[in-house]
Design a protein around this motif. Structure first.
Motif, mmCIF file in Angstrom:
data_model
loop_
_atom_site.group_PDB
_atom_site.id
_atom_site.type_symbol
_atom_site.label_atom_id
_atom_site.label_comp_id
_atom_site.label_asym_id
_atom_site.label_seq_id
_atom_site.Cartn_x
_atom_site.Cartn_y
_atom_site.Cartn_z
ATOM 1 N N THR A 124 8.677 -14.536 1.019
ATOM 2 C CA THR A 124 7.326 -14.120 0.654
ATOM 3 C C THR A 124 7.390 -12.893 -0.237
ATOM 4 O O THR A 124 8.109 -11.930 0.066
ATOM 5 N N LEU A 125 6.644 -12.928 -1.333
ATOM 6 C CA LEU A 125 6.550 -11.763 -2.207
ATOM 7 C C LEU A 125 5.513 -10.814 -1.628
ATOM 8 O O LEU A 125 4.324 -11.141 -1.567
ATOM 9 N N THR A 126 5.971 -9.662 -1.191
ATOM 10 C CA THR A 126 5.073 -8.649 -0.644
ATOM 11 C C THR A 126 4.853 -7.580 -1.699
ATOM 12 O O THR A 126 5.787 -6.855 -2.067
ATOM 13 N N VAL A 127 3.630 -7.492 -2.202
ATOM 14 C CA VAL A 127 3.306 -6.544 -3.271
ATOM 15 C C VAL A 127 2.845 -5.226 -2.652
ATOM 16 O O VAL A 127 1.883 -5.187 -1.887
ATOM 17 N N VAL A 128 3.564 -4.173 -2.965
ATOM 18 C CA VAL A 128 3.216 -2.842 -2.468
ATOM 19 C C VAL A 128 2.228 -2.154 -3.400
ATOM 20 O O VAL A 128 1.296 -1.492 -2.958
ATOM 21 N N ARG A 129 2.445 -2.320 -4.692
ATOM 22 C CA ARG A 129 1.538 -1.759 -5.700
ATOM 23 C C ARG A 129 1.157 -2.861 -6.687
ATOM 24 O O ARG A 129 2.042 -3.391 -7.357
ATOM 25 N N ASN A 130 -0.122 -3.174 -6.768
ATOM 26 C CA ASN A 130 -0.540 -4.175 -7.756
ATOM 27 C C ASN A 130 -1.014 -3.534 -9.051
ATOM 28 O O ASN A 130 -1.441 -4.218 -9.976
ATOM 29 N N GLU A 131 -0.936 -2.215 -9.129
ATOM 30 C CA GLU A 131 -1.216 -1.483 -10.353
ATOM 31 C C GLU A 131 -0.512 -0.137 -10.286
ATOM 32 O O GLU A 131 -0.215 0.380 -9.206
ATOM 33 N N VAL A 132 -0.232 0.415 -11.454
ATOM 34 C CA VAL A 132 0.495 1.681 -11.540
ATOM 35 C C VAL A 132 -0.244 2.594 -12.509
ATOM 36 O O VAL A 132 -0.663 2.154 -13.595
ATOM 37 N N GLU A 133 -0.422 3.844 -12.134
ATOM 38 C CA GLU A 133 -1.073 4.795 -13.029
ATOM 39 C C GLU A 133 -0.080 5.211 -14.107
ATOM 40 O O GLU A 133 0.996 5.733 -13.815
ATOM 41 N N MET A 134 -0.466 4.966 -15.361
ATOM 42 C CA MET A 134 0.403 5.234 -16.493
ATOM 43 C C MET A 134 -0.270 6.198 -17.466
ATOM 44 O O MET A 134 -1.500 6.272 -17.550
ATOM 45 N N ASN A 135 0.554 6.925 -18.207
ATOM 46 C CA ASN A 135 0.078 7.768 -19.290
ATOM 47 C C ASN A 135 0.368 7.029 -20.587
ATOM 48 O O ASN A 135 1.532 6.786 -20.923
ATOM 49 N N VAL A 136 -0.678 6.637 -21.321
ATOM 50 C CA VAL A 136 -0.518 5.781 -22.496
ATOM 51 C C VAL A 136 -1.391 6.284 -23.640
ATOM 52 O O VAL A 136 -2.297 7.102 -23.454
ATOM 53 N N LEU A 137 -1.120 5.759 -24.831
ATOM 54 C CA LEU A 137 -1.956 6.038 -25.991
ATOM 55 C C LEU A 137 -3.240 5.219 -25.890
ATOM 56 O O LEU A 137 -3.208 4.034 -25.547
ATOM 57 N N ALA A 138 -4.376 5.833 -26.188
ATOM 58 C CA ALA A 138 -5.661 5.143 -26.094
ATOM 59 C C ALA A 138 -5.721 3.946 -27.033
ATOM 60 O O ALA A 138 -6.433 2.980 -26.765
ATOM 61 N N GLY A 139 -4.983 3.996 -28.122
ATOM 62 C CA GLY A 139 -4.994 2.900 -29.067
ATOM 63 C C GLY A 139 -3.961 1.830 -28.790
ATOM 64 O O GLY A 139 -3.848 0.860 -29.545
ATOM 65 N N ASP A 140 -3.189 1.983 -27.728
ATOM 66 C CA ASP A 140 -2.112 1.024 -27.449
ATOM 67 C C ASP A 140 -1.945 0.856 -25.943
ATOM 68 O O ASP A 140 -0.863 1.060 -25.395
ATOM 69 N N ILE A 141 -3.014 0.462 -25.273
ATOM 70 C CA ILE A 141 -2.993 0.300 -23.824
ATOM 71 C C ILE A 141 -2.526 -1.113 -23.482
ATOM 72 O O ILE A 141 -3.136 -2.092 -23.914
ATOM 73 N N PRO A 142 -1.444 -1.242 -22.713
ATOM 74 C CA PRO A 142 -0.959 -2.589 -22.354
ATOM 75 C C PRO A 142 -1.892 -3.277 -21.370
ATOM 76 O O PRO A 142 -2.548 -2.626 -20.558
ATOM 77 N N ASP A 143 -1.950 -4.614 -21.466
ATOM 78 C CA ASP A 143 -2.764 -5.387 -20.525
ATOM 79 C C ASP A 143 -2.189 -5.304 -19.115
ATOM 80 O O ASP A 143 -2.923 -5.309 -18.133
ATOM 81 N N HIS A 144 -0.850 -5.271 -19.026
ATOM 82 C CA HIS A 144 -0.194 -5.296 -17.721
ATOM 83 C C HIS A 144 1.259 -4.862 -17.854
ATOM 84 O O HIS A 144 1.790 -4.754 -18.964
ATOM 85 N N LEU A 145 1.882 -4.616 -16.727
ATOM 86 C CA LEU A 145 3.323 -4.389 -16.631
ATOM 87 C C LEU A 145 3.934 -5.665 -16.073
ATOM 88 O O LEU A 145 3.446 -6.208 -15.089
ATOM 89 N N THR A 146 4.986 -6.144 -16.713
ATOM 90 C CA THR A 146 5.572 -7.430 -16.332
ATOM 91 C C THR A 146 6.835 -7.245 -15.496
ATOM 92 O O THR A 146 7.714 -6.460 -15.852
ATOM 93 N N ILE A 147 6.902 -8.001 -14.382
ATOM 94 C CA ILE A 147 8.102 -8.010 -13.543
ATOM 95 C C ILE A 147 8.597 -9.448 -13.455
ATOM 96 O O ILE A 147 7.874 -10.344 -13.012
ATOM 97 N N ASP A 148 9.838 -9.664 -13.876
ATOM 98 C CA ASP A 148 10.444 -10.997 -13.889
ATOM 99 C C ASP A 148 11.129 -11.245 -12.543
ATOM 100 O O ASP A 148 12.016 -10.497 -12.134
ATOM 101 N N LEU A 149 10.712 -12.306 -11.855
ATOM 102 C CA LEU A 149 11.264 -12.627 -10.534
ATOM 103 C C LEU A 149 12.438 -13.593 -10.601
ATOM 104 O O LEU A 149 13.054 -13.895 -9.566
ATOM 105 N N ALA A 150 12.768 -14.094 -11.790
ATOM 106 C CA ALA A 150 13.873 -15.044 -11.929
ATOM 107 C C ALA A 150 15.177 -14.420 -11.430
ATOM 108 O O ALA A 150 15.539 -13.302 -11.806
ATOM 109 N N GLY A 151 15.874 -15.149 -10.531
ATOM 110 C CA GLY A 151 17.162 -14.680 -10.032
ATOM 111 C C GLY A 151 17.080 -13.684 -8.892
ATOM 112 O O GLY A 151 18.120 -13.260 -8.370
#
Length: 214
Positions: A128-155
């Motif tokens: 079972t994938l147990t998610v501890v944090r489903n979002e992370v507070e990031m410091n980013v440029l207002a003009g380049d805000i990512p939609d999400h942070l990607t975590i690859d579960l393969a392997g």
């Protein structure tokens, strides 16, 4: 870059000062102001009920909004202060700051997990994938805000713990919490397996006893 920045609708407020603010409140509005960005401040008012709904959702102070005011160009803003009634704790005034594309802002970015089908521990191992944090507070440029942070579960294997250091960050983004490698998620073994392992450990811990007469 994020394309789902929520809209926040406001109206230009006629007049300034305490009298104009009281009038706005009597009309079911919350007075406010937007400033910064090399442009003169503009007195605003927002619908009380809609603003209260937004506030109750949480993270209002760290959410980037697309401010829409009739007669003005849309602008990205972030809240820099909410004054509240001392007894009722309801909003009485709100301040917004305009952000340039080169401005840096603290904002919560959702975490997205991919390739679950390529993770044997999850697909066939019963993990079972147990998610501890489903979002992370990031410091980013207002003009380049990512939609999400990607975590690859393969392997990934049973019992793996996924830390923030395992996340490939978008260019220019950095965590607000930078002094520790916090946990994002883990892959937990099925309860039956975990229980069997605990029973084995418990049995190993029981000391052998001599049989009477031997």
């Amino acid at each position: 870059m994020a394309d789902k920045i929520p809209d926040l609708h406001a109206e230009v407020r006629a007049g300034t000062g305490k009298g104009a603010a009281r009038t706005a409140r009597r009309n079911g509005m919350v007075p406010g102001v937007v400033y910064g960005g090399g442009v003169d401040p503009v007195a605003l008012q927002l619908d009380f009920n809609k603003l209260l709904t937004r506030l109750r959702k949480g993270r209002f102070m760290s959410t980037l909004f697309n401010l829409k005011v009739e007669g003005h160009d849309d602008v990205r803003v972030i809240c820099r202060g909410v004054q509240r009634h001392v007894v009722k704790d309801l909003p009485t005034h709100i301040d917004f700051m305009r952000l340039k594309r080169t401005s840096r802002v603290n904002i919560f970015i959702p975490v997205e997990f991919i390739n679950e089908e390529e993770c044997k521990a999850l697909k066939s191992g019963g993990g079972t994938l147990t998610v501890v944090r489903n979002e992370v507070e990031m410091n980013v440029l207002a003009g380049d805000i990512p939609d999400h942070l990607t975590i690859d579960l393969a392997g990934r294997a049973m019992g793996d713990t996924i830390h923030f250091s395992d996340v490939q960050l978008p260019e220019g983004a950095k965590p607000v919490i930078s002094d520790r490698d916090f946990v994002i998620a883990n892959i937990a073994a099925p309860k039956t397996i975990a229980a069997d392992d605990e029973d084995d450990v418990a049995a190993d811990d029981v000391p052998a006893t001599e049989v009477d007469g031997e």
